[in-house]
Write a protein that holds these residues in place. Structure first.
Motif, mmCIF file in Angstrom:
data_model
loop_
_atom_site.group_PDB
_atom_site.id
_atom_site.type_symbol
_atom_site.label_atom_id
_atom_site.label_comp_id
_atom_site.label_asym_id
_atom_site.label_seq_id
_atom_site.Cartn_x
_atom_site.Cartn_y
_atom_site.Cartn_z
ATOM 1 N N ILE A 34 -8.785 -5.779 -15.653
ATOM 2 C CA ILE A 34 -8.319 -4.675 -16.501
ATOM 3 C C ILE A 34 -9.374 -3.582 -16.586
ATOM 4 O O ILE A 34 -9.062 -2.389 -16.483
ATOM 5 C CB ILE A 34 -7.947 -5.197 -17.899
ATOM 6 C CG1 ILE A 34 -6.730 -6.137 -17.809
ATOM 7 C CG2 ILE A 34 -7.629 -4.042 -18.838
ATOM 8 C CD1 ILE A 34 -6.353 -6.783 -19.127
ATOM 9 N N ASN A 35 -10.630 -3.968 -16.777
ATOM 10 C CA ASN A 35 -11.695 -2.961 -16.822
ATOM 11 C C ASN A 35 -11.845 -2.245 -15.478
ATOM 12 O O ASN A 35 -12.207 -1.069 -15.432
ATOM 13 C CB ASN A 35 -13.018 -3.619 -17.215
ATOM 14 C CG ASN A 35 -13.079 -3.944 -18.695
ATOM 15 O OD1 ASN A 35 -12.582 -3.181 -19.524
ATOM 16 N ND2 ASN A 35 -13.682 -5.068 -19.038
ATOM 17 N N TRP A 36 -11.566 -2.949 -14.387
ATOM 18 C CA TRP A 36 -11.589 -2.352 -13.052
ATOM 19 C C TRP A 36 -10.476 -1.325 -12.896
ATOM 20 O O TRP A 36 -10.614 -0.333 -12.174
ATOM 21 C CB TRP A 36 -11.474 -3.477 -12.027
ATOM 22 C CG TRP A 36 -11.360 -3.066 -10.607
ATOM 23 C CD1 TRP A 36 -12.343 -2.566 -9.791
ATOM 24 C CD2 TRP A 36 -10.169 -3.121 -9.793
ATOM 25 N NE1 TRP A 36 -11.843 -2.316 -8.533
ATOM 26 C CE2 TRP A 36 -10.511 -2.662 -8.506
ATOM 27 C CE3 TRP A 36 -8.864 -3.545 -10.033
ATOM 28 C CZ2 TRP A 36 -9.588 -2.596 -7.469
ATOM 29 C CZ3 TRP A 36 -7.948 -3.478 -9.007
ATOM 30 C CH2 TRP A 36 -8.308 -3.000 -7.736
ATOM 31 N N LEU A 37 -9.351 -1.548 -13.588
ATOM 32 C CA LEU A 37 -8.224 -0.621 -13.521
ATOM 33 C C LEU A 37 -8.422 0.606 -14.407
ATOM 34 O O LEU A 37 -7.825 1.665 -14.144
ATOM 35 C CB LEU A 37 -6.935 -1.335 -13.949
ATOM 36 C CG LEU A 37 -6.376 -2.405 -13.009
ATOM 37 C CD1 LEU A 37 -5.234 -3.151 -13.687
ATOM 38 C CD2 LEU A 37 -5.901 -1.793 -11.696
ATOM 39 N N CYS A 38 -9.237 0.504 -15.458
ATOM 40 C CA CYS A 38 -9.375 1.589 -16.434
ATOM 41 C C CYS A 38 -9.733 2.937 -15.805
ATOM 42 O O CYS A 38 -9.082 3.947 -16.099
ATOM 43 C CB CYS A 38 -10.406 1.206 -17.496
ATOM 44 S SG CYS A 38 -9.787 0.043 -18.740
ATOM 45 N N PRO A 39 -10.762 3.030 -14.945
ATOM 46 C CA PRO A 39 -11.077 4.351 -14.382
ATOM 47 C C PRO A 39 -10.060 4.858 -13.372
ATOM 48 O O PRO A 39 -10.098 6.029 -12.985
ATOM 49 C CB PRO A 39 -12.444 4.120 -13.715
ATOM 50 C CG PRO A 39 -12.499 2.660 -13.426
ATOM 51 C CD PRO A 39 -11.739 2.005 -14.538
ATOM 52 N N LYS A 40 -9.153 4.019 -12.935
ATOM 53 C CA LYS A 40 -8.128 4.426 -11.960
ATOM 54 C C LYS A 40 -6.875 4.968 -12.642
ATOM 55 O O LYS A 40 -5.993 5.520 -11.979
ATOM 56 C CB LYS A 40 -7.753 3.240 -11.067
ATOM 57 C CG LYS A 40 -8.914 2.711 -10.227
ATOM 58 C CD LYS A 40 -8.512 1.463 -9.468
ATOM 59 C CE LYS A 40 -9.635 0.989 -8.557
ATOM 60 N NZ LYS A 40 -10.876 0.661 -9.280
ATOM 61 N N ALA A 41 -6.769 4.778 -13.959
ATOM 62 C CA ALA A 41 -5.573 5.193 -14.696
ATOM 63 C C ALA A 41 -5.664 6.667 -15.059
ATOM 64 O O ALA A 41 -6.668 7.132 -15.596
ATOM 65 C CB ALA A 41 -5.413 4.344 -15.955
ATOM 66 N N PRO A 73 -6.799 10.577 -5.351
ATOM 67 C CA PRO A 73 -7.927 10.785 -4.436
ATOM 68 C C PRO A 73 -9.241 11.152 -5.131
ATOM 69 O O PRO A 73 -10.315 10.924 -4.586
ATOM 70 C CB PRO A 73 -7.443 11.930 -3.539
ATOM 71 C CG PRO A 73 -5.961 11.841 -3.588
ATOM 72 C CD PRO A 73 -5.632 11.375 -4.968
ATOM 73 N N VAL A 74 -9.148 11.728 -6.333
ATOM 74 C CA VAL A 74 -10.377 12.119 -7.040
ATOM 75 C C VAL A 74 -10.495 11.420 -8.398
ATOM 76 O O VAL A 74 -11.118 11.932 -9.304
ATOM 77 C CB VAL A 74 -10.448 13.651 -7.227
ATOM 78 C CG1 VAL A 74 -10.820 14.333 -5.949
ATOM 79 C CG2 VAL A 74 -9.147 14.189 -7.795
ATOM 80 N N ASP A 75 -9.885 10.232 -8.549
ATOM 81 C CA ASP A 75 -9.979 9.543 -9.839
ATOM 82 C C ASP A 75 -11.414 9.147 -10.162
ATOM 83 O O ASP A 75 -11.819 9.091 -11.325
ATOM 84 C CB ASP A 75 -9.052 8.324 -9.879
ATOM 85 C CG ASP A 75 -9.372 7.283 -8.805
ATOM 86 O OD1 ASP A 75 -10.346 7.470 -8.050
ATOM 87 O OD2 ASP A 75 -8.632 6.288 -8.717
ATOM 88 N N GLN A 76 -12.214 8.890 -9.125
ATOM 89 C CA GLN A 76 -13.600 8.512 -9.356
ATOM 90 C C GLN A 76 -14.367 9.674 -9.985
ATOM 91 O O GLN A 76 -15.093 9.495 -10.972
ATOM 92 C CB GLN A 76 -14.254 8.096 -8.035
ATOM 93 C CG GLN A 76 -15.616 7.447 -8.191
ATOM 94 C CD GLN A 76 -16.168 6.949 -6.866
ATOM 95 O OE1 GLN A 76 -15.617 7.239 -5.803
ATOM 96 N NE2 GLN A 76 -17.236 6.187 -6.914
ATOM 97 N N ALA A 77 -14.208 10.853 -9.450
ATOM 98 C CA ALA A 77 -14.882 12.024 -10.008
ATOM 99 C C ALA A 77 -14.367 12.337 -11.408
ATOM 100 O O ALA A 77 -15.144 12.665 -12.313
ATOM 101 C CB ALA A 77 -14.674 13.232 -9.091
ATOM 102 N N LYS A 78 -13.058 12.213 -11.611
ATOM 103 C CA LYS A 78 -12.470 12.515 -12.917
ATOM 104 C C LYS A 78 -12.951 11.554 -14.000
ATOM 105 O O LYS A 78 -13.360 11.974 -15.091
ATOM 106 C CB LYS A 78 -10.937 12.454 -12.824
ATOM 107 C CG LYS A 78 -10.298 13.536 -11.984
ATOM 108 C CD LYS A 78 -8.789 13.344 -11.967
ATOM 109 C CE LYS A 78 -8.096 14.393 -11.128
ATOM 110 N NZ LYS A 78 -6.628 14.205 -11.120
ATOM 111 N N SER A 79 -12.881 10.266 -13.721
ATOM 112 C CA SER A 79 -13.224 9.276 -14.742
ATOM 113 C C SER A 79 -14.710 9.267 -15.057
ATOM 114 O O SER A 79 -15.104 9.183 -16.226
ATOM 115 C CB SER A 79 -12.760 7.884 -14.303
ATOM 116 O OG SER A 79 -13.326 7.523 -13.062
ATOM 117 N N ILE A 80 -15.567 9.354 -14.035
ATOM 118 C CA ILE A 80 -17.007 9.355 -14.283
ATOM 119 C C ILE A 80 -17.399 10.560 -15.131
ATOM 120 O O ILE A 80 -18.201 10.459 -16.062
ATOM 121 C CB ILE A 80 -17.781 9.329 -12.952
ATOM 122 C CG1 ILE A 80 -17.636 7.951 -12.295
ATOM 123 C CG2 ILE A 80 -19.251 9.661 -13.163
ATOM 124 C CD1 ILE A 80 -18.323 7.827 -10.952
#
Length: 497
Positions: free
Chosen positions: A185-192, A374-381
């Protein structure tokens, strides 16, 4: 008038070994103090109980770990309860009871036995004894979270309330790979991806492509938080947590309000107005520009390779332009200017991503992507680091109505020539409760809070009704006014340093 020192009253504190034929044992008269913890970054709540007794409970219960705890206390005007007892006084399983996972600090001073019980919820044990072992079909991420909690972990449905599981806009498919449920679930959090203020963005991926080129702009924000509080499990986006003081009809929502009037300003057990005083505070963290630049908080560039179409794209992301809600009033998230340009105009971090077309057999021909932005990593961080950029610790009279994920309003005086006549417009305002500790002890109860926010200043973007005496309006519309107490001593914050 009721005395604030009578705010704490234990109904029952029982321990029972599920492997023993003995009934539960009441620890109420042997309880020295109780520490209750919630954390916005923790999937479970925890407690610590300090026991002092002339009986050898450790050997007679016996206490080896795994014992059930039923706890009920009236503190701060609200019942804090975990687990029920039957007519014989035994703990009823699956009623929200807690479990001992460790015993420490055992000693025997002056014909008495002292020890500390470390306690957590049943779901901690379930998480360690279950795994995600299947392929999760393309569904919105909030549905995956519900599925993991209810089907994989078999969590009590009362702890998975629909109002606390926020809908994510993007669908996603993945393979469990035998990972633990909470880890997954924590792994999914930044992808949501949460709701965006940019309805013109094409699709839930939030990408706006410049016509005739491979340059694009990332739209919206991403990043959810998964945690447990008194209401059960929560899966919410940062945007919804930050904007939770605004109702759909734009009416005001009541929040707790506290005022700092000087160190140790709370100490009169007959004055219930002191329930809104801040006993002690310190600012543990402020904006760190160096770290913000390192993680790409202000601006970043993602080089994205589409493995199906064999094309490259450059996607810039500017959190400043896409953020929907802020806790403070600053319009630019305190981004400083360097060489006549704001820092969010620079790309301080470079990401590289490859699409996962065909990896999971999605679609009619099995060539579709998993559904990741495609940019969820940049958005969430960017959003995570902005939210935790400021950290403030305060200590207030015990108030068990408070819980992590809530917004509170605090007021600090502004010093001018050694006097404080006005409030500090920069430090005062709305904060989000990140960590919480209720210290429950007769005549000496208090609450320690770690507060966070993403920008400075008192925001007027979201209307807030700050009601005095720490009162709130519950779901039934009735006003709840807790009575709290803090004695003359000012203990150190127990765990927030």
């Amino acid at each position: 008038m009721a005395l604030a020192i009578s705010a704490l009253k234990y109904d029952y504190v029982s321990i029972q070994n599920p492997n023993s034929e003995n009934s539960s044992i009441d620890l109420t008269n042997h309880l020295v103090q109780t520490e209750y913890f919630e954390d916005l970054l923790s999937p479970v709540i925890t407690m610590q109980m300090q026991i002092r007794s002339e009986f050898n409970y450790v050997s007679n219960v016996p206490i080896r770990g795994g014992e059930m705890i039923a706890f009920s206390a009236n503190v701060g005007g609200k019942q804090l309860k975990f687990g029920d007892l039957d007519k014989k006084g035994n703990i009823i399983p699956n009623t929200g009871e807690l479990y001992v996972y460790k015993l420490s600090d055992l000693s025997t001073p002056s014909q008495a036995q002292d020890f500390t019980l470390h306690i957590t919820t049943l779901e901690f044990i379930k998480n360690e004894t279950s795994r995600c072992q299947k392929k999760f079909k393309p569904l919105s991420i909030d549905k995956h979270v519900k599925n993991i909690l209810t089907d994989v972990m078999k969590v009590n449905p009362d702890k998975v309330l629909t109002k606390n599981i926020e809908e994510s806009l993007n669908t996603y498919t993945f393979i469990g790979n035998n990972r633990k449920p909470f880890y997954t679930i924590n792994w999914l959090c930044p992808k949501a991806v949460g709701k965006s203020k940019t309805p013109s963005a094409k699709g839930v991926s939030g990408i706006e492509t410049n016509s005739g080129s491979n340059n694009a702009q990332g739209k919206g924000t991403a990043g959810f938080l998964f945690y447990e509080n008194q209401e059960g499990f929560n899966f919410k986006s940062i945007e919804s947590l930050v904007s939770s003081t605004k109702l759909d009809n734009n009416e005001k929502k009541s929040v707790f309000s506290y005022v700092y009037k000087g160190k140790g300003s709370t100490g009169n057990p007959y004055n219930l107005d002191e329930n809104t005083n801040i006993n002690f505070y310190y600012l543990s963290k402020s904006t760190d520009v160096r770290k913000a630049l390192t993680v790409g908080q202000y601006g970043s560039l993602t080089i994205f390779y589409d493995s199906l179409n064999q094309t490259f794209s450059q996607i810039e992301y500017r959190l400043e332009k896409e953020i929907d809600s802020k806790l403070g009033s600053d319009d630019d998230l305190s981004t400083p200017k360097v060489q006549d340009k704001k820092l969010h105009e620079y790309n301080s971090r470079l990401y590289s991503r490859i699409s996962d077309h065909g990896a999971l057999g999605v679609g009619e021909k099995g060539l579709e992507a998993s559904g990741r932005d495609p940019v969820d990593q940049a958005k969430s961080i960017s959003r995570y680091n902005a939210l935790f950029s400021q950290s403030l610790n305060i200590q207030v009279p015990c108030n068990t109505n408070l819980k992590v994920g809530d917004i509170i309003n605090v007021t600090f005086p502004e010093l001018k020539m050694g006097k404080s006549e006005d409030s500090d417009p920069s430090m005062s305002g709305n904060y989000l409760i990140s960590r919480l500790n209720h210290h429950m002890q007769l005549n000496a109860s208090f609450t320690s809070l770690n507060l966070i926010r993403d920008s400075h200043g008192e925001s007027s973007a979201y209307p807030v009704d700050t009601m005095q005496s720490g009162s709130i309006i519950d779901e039934s519309g009735d006003q709840v006014i807790p009575t709290n107490y803090k004695d003359d001593s000012i203990p150190n914050l127990p765990y927030l340093k």
